[in-house]
Design an enzyme around this catalytic site. Structure first.
Site, short mmCIF file in Angstrom:
data_model
loop_
_atom_site.label_atom_id
_atom_site.label_comp_id
_atom_site.label_asym_id
_atom_site.label_seq_id
_atom_site.Cartn_x
_atom_site.Cartn_y
_atom_site.Cartn_z
N GLY A 21 49.35 30.79 56.84
CA GLY A 21 48.77 31.35 58.06
C GLY A 21 49.26 32.75 58.36
O GLY A 21 50.33 32.91 58.97
N GLY A 38 43.31 41.29 60.40
CA GLY A 38 43.17 40.92 59.00
C GLY A 38 43.90 41.91 58.12
O GLY A 38 45.01 41.66 57.64
N ILE A 40 41.63 30.37 56.90
CA ILE A 40 42.77 29.81 56.20
C ILE A 40 42.31 28.74 55.20
O ILE A 40 41.88 27.65 55.58
CB ILE A 40 43.79 29.20 57.19
CG1 ILE A 40 44.13 30.20 58.30
CG2 ILE A 40 45.03 28.75 56.44
CD1 ILE A 40 44.71 31.51 57.84
N ARG A 52 47.67 37.70 44.69
CA ARG A 52 46.78 38.72 44.14
C ARG A 52 46.90 38.79 42.62
O ARG A 52 45.90 39.05 41.92
CB ARG A 52 47.11 40.08 44.75
CG ARG A 52 46.77 40.18 46.23
CD ARG A 52 47.50 41.34 46.89
NE ARG A 52 47.10 41.50 48.29
CZ ARG A 52 47.72 42.29 49.16
NH1 ARG A 52 48.80 42.97 48.78
NH2 ARG A 52 47.29 42.39 50.40
N GLN A 89 16.72 45.85 23.66
CA GLN A 89 17.78 46.83 23.89
C GLN A 89 18.43 46.71 25.27
O GLN A 89 19.66 46.78 25.39
CB GLN A 89 17.24 48.25 23.70
CG GLN A 89 16.93 48.59 22.26
CD GLN A 89 16.46 50.04 22.10
OE1 GLN A 89 16.32 50.75 23.08
NE2 GLN A 89 16.22 50.43 20.87
N GLU A 128 42.87 38.41 50.50
CA GLU A 128 44.11 38.90 49.88
C GLU A 128 44.12 40.41 49.74
O GLU A 128 44.60 40.95 48.74
CB GLU A 128 44.34 38.24 48.51
CG GLU A 128 44.09 36.76 48.44
CD GLU A 128 45.17 35.94 49.10
OE1 GLU A 128 46.15 36.54 49.59
OE2 GLU A 128 45.02 34.72 49.16
#
Length: 402
Positions: free
Chosen positions: A148, A155, A181, A262, A298, A382
């Site tokens: 949390g 953010g 979350i 990350r 192509q 993240e």
């Protein structure tokens, strides 16, 4: 088969995925790395691929996977064995996340949160008592955890958080809320970041059942539909002081957890890109138009060649980042570059793959649109795409833009 498993329709479509390896990057991996990757790949083919389209279509979290992830050893695999982990290196962890996200980003989110955002902070910042109490149960999947930090109004700027706690003898009184979350509605324990009376950010372990603690589910998602997402609401929650992480002080602690997550995302996004590429490559050899496979034209070959090029570059980035991470040399900026590049690359590949599949690309017959919708969340959580750009800008110039 458990009751939970029986709620999902199992597809009969064969998952015969094989990962591209144009530059023989497997030569850089150990035999143990390849064995771990194979074990997780087979698990995904057996347990995730047959049910994931149904779960995503119905927006239902396949909760039974949690215990199976624990049995497989993908929760906190770098945590020492004495606390229930596997004691593995960071390339092994990356390969696990790659294979799980090849199955689905939501499933990888479940594993990432458990390992990098719940187990890691308890291991790094927790007391011995906290480690012994929580880590083995989280590793086995007996407990599910969540992290949390993000709030409705904070953010990208977590330092502005409003969640706070005040002293109350042997306890503290926690108030506030957290938003977006992963795992929250089903979590047994939440690693919560809040400010003390001096305004310092601390980590608290908030357990399911504590009075005033609720975890309402967020509905209506068009992304990560097989993952479960919610809020954390704290209404005068009495948390024992023994549940405060003793070695976490300031914003640096939660940010270090995000670096670990990350890192896993950089590998995971590569898995999603590989799945889209392989699906498009195979489809291009099967779909006949104007008397020959569309892979013979192509413009289709251009798309496939560009996909393979970007995947190969991302594979090398992940491998090198993994070696730096294992040596303790991976900076936040190193990780930001990989997360930002690989998720954007995967989104581009998903969009191109959708075009190769034509109208079928928007259906659950193929994984493309599910990956594309999932990656729209991965590119934001993240650390957003733009925030990672500014982290790199700071590393380049020495000047913070925020």
């Amino acid at each position: 088969m458990t009751a939970s498993e029986q709620t999902f329709h199992r597809s009969n479509k064969q998952d015969d995925f094989e990962s591209p390896d144009f530059y023989s990057i497997d030569d850089l991996l150990t035999e143990e790395h390849k064995m771990i990757r194979s074990a997780v790949r087979e698990f995904v083919k057996r347990e995730i691929s047959p049910i994931i389209e149904d779960a995503a279509q119905r927006c239902v979290f396949p909760e039974h996977i949690v215990k199976k992830f624990g049995e497989l050893g993908v929760f906190g695999p770098t945590i020492p064995v004495e606390y229930g982990g596997q004691g593995l290196d960071y390339i092994s962890y990356g390969l696990m996340m790659q294979e799980i996200e090849r199955g689905d980003s939501g499933m990888r989110s479940t594993a990432s949160v458990q390992g990098s955002l719940v187990m890691f902070p308890i291991y790094k910042y927790g007391s011995e008592e906290q480690k012994r109490k929580f880590l083995p149960k989280l590793a086995s999947g007996e407990f599910l955890g969540c992290f949390g930090l993000t709030e409705p109004d904070f953010g990208s700027n977590p330092s502005g958080m409003l969640s706070n706690f005040k002293d109350d003898g042997d306890h503290v009184i926690l108030n506030g809320s957290k938003m977006w979350i992963s795992n929250a509605p089903k979590a047994d324990v939440a690693v919560v970041w809040a400010k003390n009376e001096q305004g310092r950010i601390k980590g608290l372990l908030v357990e399911r059942g504590m009075e005033g603690f609720s975890t309402p589910e967020i509905h209506g998602k068009w992304s990560l539909r097989a993952s479960i997402t919610g809020e954390l609401v704290f209404d005068n929650v009495r948390v024992p002081k023994s549940n405060i992480l003793p070695d976490a002080d300031g914003l640096k602690a939660p940010l270090s957890c995000l670096d670990n997550a990350r890192y896993g995302i950089a590998w995971g996004a590569l898995g999603a890109a590989m799945d889209c590429y392989e699906s498009a490559r195979k489809y291009s050899l099967e779909r006949i138009q104007f008397g020959k496979p569309i892979g013979g034209f192509q413009l289709t070959q251009k798309k496939l060649a560009e996909m393979l090029t970007e995947i190969t570059k991302a594979q090398l980035v992940c491998w090198r980042l993994g070696t730096l991470k294992q040596q303790g040399k991976a900076s936040s900026a190193h990780i930001s570059l990989a997360k930002r590049n690989n998720v954007a690359m995967a989104l581009d590949i998903a969009r191109e793959a959708r075009q190769i599949h034509g109208g079928l690309g928007i259906t659950g017959e193929y994984p493309i649109m599910r990956h594309q919708m999932n990656l729209e969340s991965v590119v934001t959580y993240e650390g957003t795409h733009d925030i990672h750009l500014l982290i790199l800008g700071n590393a380049i110039t020495g000047i913070s833009a925020f």
